[in-house]
Design an enzyme around this catalytic site. Structure first.
Site, PDB file in Angstrom:
ATOM      1  N   TYR A 170      -4.297   4.043   5.828  1.00 50.99           N
ATOM      2  CA  TYR A 170      -4.935   2.876   7.203  1.00 50.99           C
ATOM      3  C   TYR A 170      -6.180   3.332   7.857  1.00 50.99           C
ATOM      4  O   TYR A 170      -6.775   2.507   8.075  1.00 50.99           O
ATOM      5  CB  TYR A 170      -3.617   3.163   8.229  1.00 50.99           C
ATOM      6  CG  TYR A 170      -2.464   2.460   8.091  1.00 50.99           C
ATOM      7  CD1 TYR A 170      -2.516   0.846   7.931  1.00 50.99           C
ATOM      8  CD2 TYR A 170      -1.225   2.978   7.805  1.00 50.99           C
ATOM      9  CE1 TYR A 170      -1.223   0.456   7.539  1.00 50.99           C
ATOM     10  CE2 TYR A 170      -0.239   2.626   7.685  1.00 50.99           C
ATOM     11  CZ  TYR A 170      -0.033   1.001   7.441  1.00 50.99           C
ATOM     12  OH  TYR A 170       1.235   0.396   7.277  1.00 50.99           O
ATOM     13  N   LYS A 227       0.797  -1.282   0.000  1.00 46.27           N
ATOM     14  CA  LYS A 227       0.025  -0.013   0.046  1.00 46.27           C
ATOM     15  C   LYS A 227       0.731   1.002  -0.003  1.00 46.27           C
ATOM     16  O   LYS A 227       1.950   1.139   0.425  1.00 46.27           O
ATOM     17  CB  LYS A 227      -0.964  -0.025   1.170  1.00 46.27           C
ATOM     18  CG  LYS A 227      -0.677  -0.218   2.523  1.00 46.27           C
ATOM     19  CD  LYS A 227       0.759   0.395   3.127  1.00 46.27           C
ATOM     20  CE  LYS A 227       0.690   1.742   3.286  1.00 46.27           C
ATOM     21  NZ  LYS A 227       2.086   2.525   3.836  1.00 46.27           N
TER      22      LYS A 227
HETATM   23  P1  NDP Z   1      12.659   1.385   2.157  1.00 44.31           P
HETATM   24  O1  NDP Z   1      13.062   2.723   1.584  1.00 44.31           O
HETATM   25  O2  NDP Z   1      13.177   0.858   3.624  1.00 44.31           O
HETATM   26  O3  NDP Z   1      12.857   0.387   1.008  1.00 44.31           O
HETATM   27  C1  NDP Z   1      12.693   0.418  -0.211  1.00 44.31           C
HETATM   28  C2  NDP Z   1      13.543  -0.489  -0.932  1.00 44.31           C
HETATM   29  O4  NDP Z   1      13.034  -0.280  -2.470  1.00 44.31           O
HETATM   30  C3  NDP Z   1      14.829  -0.096  -1.068  1.00 44.31           C
HETATM   31  O5  NDP Z   1      15.723  -0.854  -0.033  1.00 44.31           O
HETATM   32  C4  NDP Z   1      15.398  -0.730  -2.459  1.00 44.31           C
HETATM   33  O6  NDP Z   1      15.518  -2.091  -2.288  1.00 44.31           O
HETATM   34  C5  NDP Z   1      14.250  -0.596  -3.269  1.00 44.31           C
HETATM   35  N1  NDP Z   1      14.299   0.612  -4.198  1.00 44.31           N
HETATM   36  C6  NDP Z   1      14.214   0.574  -5.561  1.00 44.31           C
HETATM   37  N2  NDP Z   1      14.552   1.766  -6.103  1.00 44.31           N
HETATM   38  C7  NDP Z   1      14.602   2.352  -5.040  1.00 44.31           C
HETATM   39  C8  NDP Z   1      14.378   4.036  -4.808  1.00 44.31           C
HETATM   40  N3  NDP Z   1      14.784   4.786  -6.083  1.00 44.31           N
HETATM   41  N4  NDP Z   1      14.788   4.710  -3.630  1.00 44.31           N
HETATM   42  C9  NDP Z   1      14.425   3.936  -2.763  1.00 44.31           C
HETATM   43  N5  NDP Z   1      14.255   2.541  -2.622  1.00 44.31           N
HETATM   44  C10 NDP Z   1      14.357   1.808  -3.881  1.00 44.31           C
HETATM   45  O7  NDP Z   1      10.909   1.630   2.271  1.00 44.31           O
HETATM   46  P2  NDP Z   1      10.045   0.807   3.062  1.00 44.31           P
HETATM   47  O8  NDP Z   1      10.428  -0.600   3.156  1.00 44.31           O
HETATM   48  O9  NDP Z   1       9.699   1.511   4.093  1.00 44.31           O
HETATM   49  O10 NDP Z   1       8.743   0.890   2.061  1.00 44.31           O
HETATM   50  C11 NDP Z   1       8.675  -0.034   1.047  1.00 44.31           C
HETATM   51  C12 NDP Z   1       7.158  -0.286   0.559  1.00 44.31           C
HETATM   52  O11 NDP Z   1       6.491  -0.959   1.845  1.00 44.31           O
HETATM   53  C13 NDP Z   1       6.247   0.971   0.280  1.00 44.31           C
HETATM   54  O12 NDP Z   1       5.277   0.567  -0.643  1.00 44.31           O
HETATM   55  C14 NDP Z   1       5.553   1.232   1.790  1.00 44.31           C
HETATM   56  O13 NDP Z   1       4.425   2.096   1.428  1.00 44.31           O
HETATM   57  C15 NDP Z   1       5.503  -0.263   2.240  1.00 44.31           C
HETATM   58  N6  NDP Z   1       5.241  -0.179   3.485  1.00 44.31           N
HETATM   59  C16 NDP Z   1       4.113  -0.781   4.112  1.00 44.31           C
HETATM   60  C17 NDP Z   1       4.025  -1.030   5.249  1.00 44.31           C
HETATM   61  C18 NDP Z   1       2.612  -1.633   5.977  1.00 44.31           C
HETATM   62  O14 NDP Z   1       2.542  -1.962   7.200  1.00 44.31           O
HETATM   63  N7  NDP Z   1       1.930  -2.548   5.026  1.00 44.31           N
HETATM   64  C19 NDP Z   1       4.987  -0.623   6.484  1.00 44.31           C
HETATM   65  C20 NDP Z   1       5.987   0.136   5.703  1.00 44.31           C
HETATM   66  C21 NDP Z   1       6.301   0.206   4.575  1.00 44.31           C
HETATM   67  P3  NDP Z   1      17.026  -2.815  -2.905  1.00 44.31           P
HETATM   68  O15 NDP Z   1      18.088  -2.070  -2.392  1.00 44.31           O
HETATM   69  O16 NDP Z   1      16.919  -4.142  -2.395  1.00 44.31           O
HETATM   70  O17 NDP Z   1      16.879  -2.629  -4.512  1.00 44.31           O
END
Ligand code: NDP
Length: 387
Positions: free
Chosen positions: A233, A145
């Site tokens: 949420y 989401k």
């Molecule tokens: P993070 O920034 O921690 O992680 C995102 C990951 O996406 C990065 O580590 C990277 O992985 C990859 N990525 C690829 N391109 C990019 C870019 N241009 N900039 C940043 N990251 C990139 O984010 P979150 O894990 O907090 O969030 C990810 C998703 O999860 C979002 O959609 C968020 O809304 C959702 N979310 C949902 C939650 C829930 O409770 N349902 C809670 C928190 C987040 P790599 O290095 O492996 O390529």
């Protein structure tokens, strides 16, 4: 020495060897037994579980999604997709995952039969592209989401799922969380009387110095501001509790310091209202300026109210009922942690049967349309937008 016939004993002195009553008519014998009657349901053997590729190994992926597989019974991880191969291989070694992809060779996943489902855990601005590519590779997709940056992107994602005959689910984990499921059960059972009003607040303090917050403050990667990230949420969870009712109008006003450098591109806070066809109003707020963290839902019924504070967190949600002529009662509903595996297995089962998941793409599209209407209202100074 007669008790030698019943149990193992050490010989009387010092470090003498164990003496067993071999040959005795009453000797103990280790023997396998049939599966106990009433044994708990066992997980599917690994070869029968649905295989998942995790796309984007960031904070939510590593801290919540991946650990969720440890408790899953129908789901297993078979691949990681990451732009950081060293991180992916390190995590793969720890979690028994040995197939790796990056964002360039992503589409070659179509040739990998060990991948049934793809979990998109990327920044919001990347959801539509990577969801559609995975669907076109013949995989079922669970997308985090909010579903995408715009409702037009969501429509394209739903269309891609239909065109490729695959399931698309959105990561609304609250639908699998025990306290929220218990609240829904009690609301449906009439324990608070007719629902009259819902209030909800979701927020935290965003920081430009923390990478996972940084993309959330960037319009292209974040899609929108606090409403997209946490206000959703309140919208989605409230609608879960109002099953069968439909939003008819929304209004909203921006609520954040306009000179705050964090909010040059996206809104830092928004207070909103949603009026249902039944006449019930849902009043909510979302913010990137609250400290330290707000995750509250309150359901006001004609006879009692349900208070959930926190309501939508990962591990420690709480449920209480107030009113109905009784003192406030705290309700234990289980372990919030169960939501992660339940969501994974729920999607695996839906994908295996190729039937819609509990939280399908259409639900994500509905919520995007609502949020867009709320932004339109806020841009117009709080005008009521009929839906
Ligand atoms: P993070 O920034 O921690 O992680 C995102 C990951 O996406 C990065 O580590 C990277 O992985 C990859 N990525 C690829 N391109 C990019 C870019 N241009 N900039 C940043 N990251 C990139 O984010 P979150 O894990 O907090 O969030 C990810 C998703 O999860 C979002 O959609 C968020 O809304 C959702 N979310 C949902 C939650 C829930 O409770 N349902 C809670 C928190 C987040 P790599 O290095 O492996 O390529």
């Amino acid at each position: 020495m007669s008790d030698l016939t019943r149990r193992h004993v050490l010989a009387a002195a010092g470090a003498a060897p164990l003496v067993f009553a071999a040959g005795s008519a009453l000797a103990q014998t280790a023997e396998g037994q049939p599966m106990p009657a009433g044994a708990a349901p066992q997980p599917a053997p690994p070869g029968e579980r649905m295989g998942w590729a995790i796309v984007g190994l960031g904070s939510y992926g590593i801290n919540q999604v991946i650990p969720g597989f440890a408790d899953a019974r129908q789901s297993k991880m078979t691949a990681f997709v990451s732009g950081n191969p060293a991180k992916a291989r390190d995590l793969g070694a720890r979690h028994g995952v040995s197939r790796f992809y990056d964002y360039a060779n992503y589409d070659t996943m179509k040739d990998n039969e060990a991948i049934d489902c793809v979990y998109i855990v990327l920044p919001v601005g990347l959801h539509a592209e990577y969801t559609i590519r995975a669907l076109e590779a013949g995989k079922h997709v669970m997308c985090e989401k909010p579903m995408a940056s715009t409702s037009a992107e969501c429509e394209a994602m739903v269309a891609a799922a239909r065109a490729n005959g695959r399931q698309l689910g959105i990561g609304y984990r609250v639908h699998f969380e025990p306290h929220n499921r218990e609240a829904l059960r009690r609301i449906k059972a009439g324990e608070i009387g007719a629902m009259r009003y819902i209030q909800c607040d979701h927020g935290f303090n965003a920081s430009l110095d923390y990478p996972p917050h940084k993309w959330r403050l960037d319009k292209v990667l974040g899609g929108g501001g606090s409403m997209y990230d946490v206000g959703i949420y309140g919208i989605n969870t409230s609608l879960m509790m109002l099953e069968g009712d439909t939003p008819k109008a929304v209004s909203a006003i921006y609520a954040y310091p306009r000179d705050d450098p964090r909010f040059a591109e996206v809104e830092g806070g928004i207070d909103w209202r949603m009026t249902m066809a039944s006449g019930i109003n849902v009043q909510g707020s979302s913010s990137y300026c609250y400290g330290p963290y707000a995750s509250r839902q309150r359901y006001f019924g004609a006879e009692a109210s349900i208070i959930m504070d926190p309501a939508t967190t990962y591990y420690d949600n709480a449920l209480a009922i107030e009113g109905g002529g009784q003192p406030r009662r705290e309700i234990g509903a289980g372990n919030s942690r169960e939501q992660f595996a339940a969501q994974l297995d729920g999607f695996s089962e839906a994908a295996r049967a190729n039937r819609p998941h509990l939280t399908p793409g259409e639900m994500g599209l509905r919520d995007l349309r609502l949020m867009e209407a709320m932004y339109r209202s806020a841009d117009a100074g709080g005008a009521v937008i009929e839906l």
